[in-house]
Design a protein around this motif. Structure first.
Motif, PDB file in Angstrom:
ATOM      1  N   LYS A 104      -0.193   7.189  -6.316  1.00  0.00           N
ATOM      2  CA  LYS A 104      -1.089   6.306  -5.669  1.00  0.00           C
ATOM      3  C   LYS A 104      -1.865   7.025  -4.468  1.00  0.00           C
ATOM      4  CE  LYS A 104       1.996   2.314  -5.663  1.00  0.00           C
ATOM      5  NZ  LYS A 104       2.690   1.200  -5.018  1.00  0.00           N
ATOM      6  N   THR A 105      -3.045   6.436  -4.368  1.00  0.00           N
ATOM      7  CA  THR A 105      -3.885   6.800  -3.572  1.00  0.00           C
ATOM      8  C   THR A 105      -3.326   6.386  -1.988  1.00  0.00           C
ATOM      9  OG1 THR A 105      -5.492   4.822  -3.286  1.00  0.00           O
ATOM     10  CG2 THR A 105      -5.944   6.504  -4.846  1.00  0.00           C
ATOM     11  N   GLY A 106      -3.834   6.765  -0.942  1.00  0.00           N
ATOM     12  CA  GLY A 106      -3.519   6.289   0.368  1.00  0.00           C
ATOM     13  C   GLY A 106      -3.988   4.916   0.553  1.00  0.00           C
ATOM     14  N   PHE A 107      -5.049   4.354  -0.097  1.00  0.00           N
ATOM     15  CA  PHE A 107      -5.467   3.159   0.073  1.00  0.00           C
ATOM     16  C   PHE A 107      -4.559   2.357  -0.522  1.00  0.00           C
ATOM     17  CE2 PHE A 107      -9.727   5.301   0.427  1.00  0.00           C
ATOM     18  CZ  PHE A 107      -9.965   4.968   1.549  1.00  0.00           C
ATOM     19  N   GLU A 108      -4.063   2.476  -1.850  1.00  0.00           N
ATOM     20  CA  GLU A 108      -3.130   1.675  -2.453  1.00  0.00           C
ATOM     21  C   GLU A 108      -1.754   1.642  -1.737  1.00  0.00           C
ATOM     22  OE1 GLU A 108      -4.625   2.669  -7.042  1.00  0.00           O
ATOM     23  OE2 GLU A 108      -3.289   3.986  -6.194  1.00  0.00           O
ATOM     24  N   MET A 109      -1.251   2.773  -1.071  1.00  0.00           N
ATOM     25  CA  MET A 109      -0.193   2.821  -0.319  1.00  0.00           C
ATOM     26  C   MET A 109      -0.215   1.904   0.715  1.00  0.00           C
ATOM     27  SD  MET A 109       1.477   5.775   1.976  1.00  0.00           S
ATOM     28  CE  MET A 109       1.148   4.887   3.510  1.00  0.00           C
ATOM     29  N   LEU A 110      -1.105   1.893   1.584  1.00  0.00           N
ATOM     30  CA  LEU A 110      -1.436   0.922   2.772  1.00  0.00           C
ATOM     31  C   LEU A 110      -1.445  -0.501   2.308  1.00  0.00           C
ATOM     32  CD1 LEU A 110      -4.445   2.530   4.639  1.00  0.00           C
ATOM     33  CD2 LEU A 110      -2.013   2.774   5.302  1.00  0.00           C
ATOM     34  N   SER A 111      -1.906  -0.823   1.195  1.00  0.00           N
ATOM     35  CA  SER A 111      -1.791  -2.237   0.728  1.00  0.00           C
ATOM     36  C   SER A 111      -0.219  -2.683   0.366  1.00  0.00           C
ATOM     37  CB  SER A 111      -2.610  -2.500  -0.447  1.00  0.00           C
ATOM     38  OG  SER A 111      -2.335  -1.940  -1.510  1.00  0.00           O
ATOM     39  N   ASP A 112       0.561  -1.748   0.092  1.00  0.00           N
ATOM     40  CA  ASP A 112       1.854  -1.971  -0.129  1.00  0.00           C
ATOM     41  C   ASP A 112       2.804  -2.105   0.984  1.00  0.00           C
ATOM     42  OD1 ASP A 112       1.316  -2.042  -2.795  1.00  0.00           O
ATOM     43  OD2 ASP A 112       2.087  -0.038  -3.147  1.00  0.00           O
ATOM     44  N   LEU A 113       2.200  -1.750   2.237  1.00  0.00           N
ATOM     45  CA  LEU A 113       3.185  -1.966   3.663  1.00  0.00           C
ATOM     46  C   LEU A 113       3.231  -3.410   3.882  1.00  0.00           C
ATOM     47  CD1 LEU A 113       1.723   1.247   5.398  1.00  0.00           C
ATOM     48  CD2 LEU A 113       3.774   0.804   4.310  1.00  0.00           C
ATOM     49  N   GLU A 114       4.192  -3.523   4.656  1.00  0.00           N
ATOM     50  CA  GLU A 114       4.373  -4.980   5.253  1.00  0.00           C
ATOM     51  C   GLU A 114       3.619  -4.830   6.743  1.00  0.00           C
ATOM     52  OE1 GLU A 114       8.224  -6.849   5.193  1.00  0.00           O
ATOM     53  OE2 GLU A 114       8.632  -5.916   3.328  1.00  0.00           O
ATOM     54  N   LYS A 115       4.054  -3.942   7.198  1.00  0.00           N
ATOM     55  CA  LYS A 115       3.476  -3.675   8.714  1.00  0.00           C
ATOM     56  C   LYS A 115       2.891  -2.260   8.494  1.00  0.00           C
ATOM     57  CE  LYS A 115       4.777  -3.033  13.349  1.00  0.00           C
ATOM     58  NZ  LYS A 115       5.704  -2.498  14.228  1.00  0.00           N
ATOM     59  N   THR A 116       1.555  -2.191   8.813  1.00  0.00           N
ATOM     60  CA  THR A 116       0.772  -1.120   8.896  1.00  0.00           C
ATOM     61  C   THR A 116       0.419  -0.587  10.195  1.00  0.00           C
ATOM     62  OG1 THR A 116      -0.610  -2.047   6.932  1.00  0.00           O
ATOM     63  CG2 THR A 116      -1.528  -0.023   8.092  1.00  0.00           C
ATOM     64  N   PRO A 117       0.747   0.816  10.665  1.00  0.00           N
ATOM     65  CA  PRO A 117       0.800   1.379  11.603  1.00  0.00           C
ATOM     66  C   PRO A 117      -1.092   1.828  11.935  1.00  0.00           C
ATOM     67  CG  PRO A 117       1.792   2.879  10.172  1.00  0.00           C
ATOM     68  CD  PRO A 117       1.647   1.549   9.607  1.00  0.00           C
ATOM     69  N   GLN A 118      -1.420   2.469  13.002  1.00  0.00           N
ATOM     70  CA  GLN A 118      -2.536   2.987  12.945  1.00  0.00           C
ATOM     71  C   GLN A 118      -2.535   4.034  12.180  1.00  0.00           C
ATOM     72  OE1 GLN A 118      -5.174   2.213  15.105  1.00  0.00           O
ATOM     73  NE2 GLN A 118      -3.940   0.316  15.551  1.00  0.00           N
ATOM     74  N   VAL A 119      -3.991   4.024  11.335  1.00  0.00           N
ATOM     75  CA  VAL A 119      -4.082   5.283  10.500  1.00  0.00           C
ATOM     76  C   VAL A 119      -5.316   6.215  10.635  1.00  0.00           C
ATOM     77  CG1 VAL A 119      -4.375   5.624   7.953  1.00  0.00           C
ATOM     78  CG2 VAL A 119      -2.996   3.864   8.572  1.00  0.00           C
ATOM     79  N   ILE A 120      -4.978   7.391  10.506  1.00  0.00           N
ATOM     80  CA  ILE A 120      -6.067   8.504  10.592  1.00  0.00           C
ATOM     81  C   ILE A 120      -5.997   9.205   9.191  1.00  0.00           C
ATOM     82  CG2 ILE A 120      -6.745  10.526  11.516  1.00  0.00           C
ATOM     83  CD1 ILE A 120      -5.717   9.730  14.196  1.00  0.00           C
ATOM     84  N   PHE A 121      -7.106   9.003   8.415  1.00  0.00           N
ATOM     85  CA  PHE A 121      -7.198   9.541   7.257  1.00  0.00           C
ATOM     86  C   PHE A 121      -7.482  11.157   7.448  1.00  0.00           C
ATOM     87  CE2 PHE A 121      -7.859   5.214   5.572  1.00  0.00           C
ATOM     88  CZ  PHE A 121      -6.914   5.106   4.499  1.00  0.00           C
ATOM     89  N   THR A 122      -6.692  11.677   6.330  1.00  0.00           N
ATOM     90  CA  THR A 122      -7.200  13.197   6.560  1.00  0.00           C
ATOM     91  C   THR A 122      -7.409  13.444   5.211  1.00  0.00           C
ATOM     92  OG1 THR A 122      -4.863  13.635   6.216  1.00  0.00           O
ATOM     93  CG2 THR A 122      -5.464  13.739   8.463  1.00  0.00           C
ATOM     94  N   THR A 123      -8.584  14.113   4.839  1.00  0.00           N
ATOM     95  CA  THR A 123      -8.976  14.124   3.278  1.00  0.00           C
ATOM     96  C   THR A 123     -10.130  15.164   3.192  1.00  0.00           C
ATOM     97  OG1 THR A 123      -9.702  13.038   1.132  1.00  0.00           O
ATOM     98  CG2 THR A 123     -10.846  12.162   3.412  1.00  0.00           C
TER      99      THR A 123
END
Length: 107
Positions: free
Chosen positions: A60-79
């Motif tokens: 899964k991509t990082g975006f797909e992973m985020l959509s699977d979370l019930e509660k999302t913390p602050q995110v800094i993408f590193t790519t």
């Protein structure tokens, strides 16, 4: 103090980011994961304030992973890919850092 988790399929990238973050006393690395599945488990288990998240990972991509979370913390993408920046901010990313990550943008 921000509790943080690093999620990146590249071990060397995780290690480099940990080294860079050692200079920031306000960030404590409380866990790491090598893929989205492990990342979700770490986030659920550790409840971090902040996640340093790679976008392109096996499974899964990082975006797909985020959509699977019930509660999302602050995110800094590193790519390594700049073409996902707009989408990152559409999902309310705190920041978007291009690899190799340099100390100045990290600060």
């Amino acid at each position: 103090m921000f509790k943080a988790v690093i999620i990146d399929d590249e071990r060397l990238a995780r290690n480099e980011l940990k080294k860079l973050l050692a200079d920031f006393s306000e960030v404590e690395i409380i866990g790491e994961a090598a893929n989205a599945k492990e990342g979700i488990e770490k986030i659920d288990e550790l409840n971090p304030d902040l996640v340093f998240l790679d976008i392109q990972m096996p499974g899964k991509t990082g975006f797909e992973m985020l959509s699977d979370l019930e509660k999302t913390p602050q995110v800094i993408f590193t790519t390594a890919y700049d073409e996902f920046a707009l989408k990152a901010f559409e999902v309310n990313a705190l920041d978007y850092l291009l690899k190799p990550i340099e100390p100045k943008p990290l600060a």
